[in-house]
Design an enzyme around this catalytic site. Structure first.
Site, PDB file in Angstrom:
ATOM      1  N   HIS A 207       1.212  -0.983  -0.455  1.00 32.50           N
ATOM      2  CA  HIS A 207      -0.315  -0.001  -0.095  1.00 32.50           C
ATOM      3  C   HIS A 207       0.703   1.193   0.176  1.00 32.50           C
ATOM      4  CE1 HIS A 207      -3.636  -2.711   1.806  1.00 32.50           C
ATOM      5  NE2 HIS A 207      -3.547  -2.602   0.739  1.00 32.50           N
TER       6      HIS A 207
ATOM      7  N   GLU B 174       1.642   4.120   3.094  1.00 26.14           N
ATOM      8  CA  GLU B 174       2.455   3.516   4.240  1.00 26.14           C
ATOM      9  C   GLU B 174       3.949   3.725   3.987  1.00 26.14           C
ATOM     10  OE1 GLU B 174       0.504  -0.636   4.596  1.00 26.14           O
ATOM     11  OE2 GLU B 174      -1.611   0.948   4.351  1.00 26.14           O
TER      12      GLU B 174
ATOM     13  N   ARG C 207      -3.200   5.412  -2.248  1.00 28.14           N
ATOM     14  CA  ARG C 207      -3.410   3.575  -1.205  1.00 28.14           C
ATOM     15  C   ARG C 207      -2.690   2.741  -3.379  1.00 28.14           C
ATOM     16  NH1 ARG C 207      -5.745  -0.331   2.234  1.00 28.14           N
ATOM     17  NH2 ARG C 207      -6.299  -1.481   1.441  1.00 28.14           N
TER      18      ARG C 207
ATOM     19  N   HIS D 242       2.558  -3.809   7.094  1.00 27.38           N
ATOM     20  CA  HIS D 242       1.751  -2.944   6.447  1.00 27.38           C
ATOM     21  C   HIS D 242       1.966  -1.467   7.526  1.00 27.38           C
ATOM     22  CE1 HIS D 242      -0.203  -4.989   3.221  1.00 27.38           C
ATOM     23  NE2 HIS D 242       0.725  -5.335   3.754  1.00 27.38           N
TER      24      HIS D 242
ATOM     25  N   GLU E 129       1.259  -4.770  10.918  1.00 23.17           N
ATOM     26  CA  GLU E 129       0.544  -3.558  11.266  1.00 23.17           C
ATOM     27  C   GLU E 129       1.495  -3.238  11.940  1.00 23.17           C
ATOM     28  OE1 GLU E 129      -1.437  -2.262   8.928  1.00 23.17           O
ATOM     29  OE2 GLU E 129      -3.035  -4.444   8.255  1.00 23.17           O
TER      30      GLU E 129
END
Length: 493
Positions: free
Chosen positions: A254, A257, A309, A379, A453
């Protein structure tokens, strides 16, 4: 885990990440007692479920949606199509301006909170960034702040303003290096530091530098080209032992990020520069690193829209651009948490592996001779350590192994830097999302498949200042060491 532009008139597209409150029990994808399928043996369904409005129901929702420029907005707003498809991000004349846009954290303990948020999103007044079962982070457009505030007060919904002005945070996020750092760059032979977010040229130059400097252990390979023709580069660190296990690590699926490629390149630097002093657990692994899976989107976030994104492949006959690469992988492709609408930020693509970037990753993993036993995709944000399945509220037969290793990694991260990571199946901890790279890797027989994440939990969100890079990367590397010990333990056993 968002766009107002001069050439695109007034479209705003924000990335969205969210959560789902789930009430059904966990299930196994395979029948009890069945072993894990052999590599490449799992058939890939080709379903075409439509994207569900994430906030209509109070019991099931996902905040991964196309936000301000959502499906409803593309119908009701008078949006003019661009005069041409722009082939390169460098051709964009101006950046998207997010001045006055605010980030709010909204508790969802009240029964009506998610329903109200859903209505506001469909009216194109807000966008959602992240959330779980207890809260949702929403972005509020400047001209909607008064209206949304009034509605929340009327519905007795609490909120905290986390970011007063998003553009101000963007402006402060990635300051230029001081003179000493610039001088150090010149002496080092490459421009990479972990005190700044770097452009793709610097990242790829760093990979090439390491390959030239440490040819006995480091090699670089271009495994494909992005839609706009940029290299998709993998770096391998290996001492060449035939008994080595292999680990595949990627970042930057993405585009916005930024902490993800920064963390992956930190890993590369730590292992390559210190290989002789490293533990046997690290040296007995063939490390494969792909810092930027989505090079076109990543460059676009630097030149044009900080919050982009998807990738940058145009869709014929459409004014919308890009596919969510983390909905384009070929296991349970087209299912829940993905969209068939090309204007959605979770658009899954016209078919599985329709995008050159996701196809390049899959082709490499399937055709290389490496014995991949772990796959980790980095991410942001939220501080979660997630394992399959993501496509549905389900777990694989060996989920207990994944859970134990994940919790050990999370504990190492906490001990190293203090950050608390939530561990669990991604569909349960966050939301169902079919077509993810981690699910696909697991379907290929790669045992330890994780989505991580990274920081933070919402104070900065996607706009994490450069002052956090080293601390996030160092604690994440402590978690990676735990995984390497586990892989070597399995090898001995």
């Amino acid at each position: 885990m968002p766009v107002a532009m001069k050439v695109w008139v007034s479209t705003l597209v924000f990335l969205v990440v969210g959560s789902e409150a789930l009430t059904v029990p966990l299930i196994n994808d395979l029948e009890p007692g069945k072993g894990w399928p052999q590599r490449n043996s799992v058939k890939q369904p080709n379903t075409h479920s439509e994207e569900v409005d994430p906030f209509v129901s109070t019991t099931e929702f996902t905040t991964e949606d196309p936000s301000f420029n959502n499906e409803e907005a593309t119908v009701t707003n008078n949006v003019a199509a661009p005069p041409k498809i722009i082939a390169r991000a460098e051709e964009i004349e101006s950046k998207v301006d997010y001045s006055g846009t605010q980030l709010w954290k909204v508790p969802t303990d009240k029964n009506n909170a998610r329903v109200v948020i859903g209505r506001l999103r469909r009216r194109n007044l807000i966008s959602t960034w992240s959330g779980n079962q207890t809260y949702i982070d929403i972005l509020v457009k400047p001209n909607a702040i008064e209206n949304v505030t009034r509605i929340f007060k009327r519905e007795s919904i609490d909120f905290n303003i986390v970011i007063e002005d998003l553009q101000k945070r963007i402006n402060e996020e990635n300051p230029p290096l001081d003179e000493n750092e610039v001088e150090l760059q010149d002496r080092r032979g490459h421009r990479m530091t972990w005190k700044q977010y770097h452009r793709l040229e610097d990242i790829h130059g760093f990979l090439d530098y390491l390959a030239k400097t440490y040819p006995a252990i480091v090699s670089v390979k271009t495994i494909g080209k992005s839609y706009e023709g940029r290299d998709i580069k993998i770096l391998r660190i290996s001492d060449g032992k035939a008994t080595n296990k292999a680990v595949f690590i990627d970042g930057g699926i993405h585009a916005r990020e930024w902490i993800s490629p920064a963390t992956v390149t930190f890993f590369i630097n730590q292992i390559a520069e210190n290989f002789d002093e490293e533990s046997d657990d690290v040296k007995n692994i063939d490390w494969y690193f792909l810092p930027v899976v989505n090079p076109d989107g990543y460059e676009f976030t630097h030149t044009s829209d900080r919050l982009w994104r998807k990738n940058r492949k145009p869709l014929l006959g459409r004014q919308c651009i890009g596919t969510d690469l983390n909905r384009n992988f070929g296991y349970r492709w087209g299912g829940r948490g993905s969209s068939s609408n090309p204007c959605s930020d979770i658009y899954r693509g016209s078919r599985m592996f329709s995008e050159p970037e996701s196809k390049a990753v899959a082709d490499f993993i399937k055709t290389t001779s490496a014995n991949f036993t772990a796959y980790i995709t980095y991410h942001s944000y939220g501080q979660y350590l997630l394992y399959p399945w993501g496509y549905e509220n389900a777990v694989p037969p060996d989920y207990i192994d994944l859970d134990e290793v994940g919790k050990s990694m999370a504990e190492a991260i906490r001990s190293a830097g203090g950050s608390q990571y939530t561990v669990g199946a991604s569909s349960k901890v966050l939301y169902p999302a079919a077509g993810g790279s981690d699910d696909w890797a697991k379907s290929q027989g790669i045992k330890y498949s994780f989505t991580i994440e990274l920081s933070d939990t919402g104070h900065y969100g996607f706009i994490l200042p450069t002052s956090f890079i080293e601390s996030v990367a160092k604690e994440s590397f402590a978690g990676l060491r735990v995984l390497s010990r586990q892989l070597n333990k399995n090898l001995i056993n």
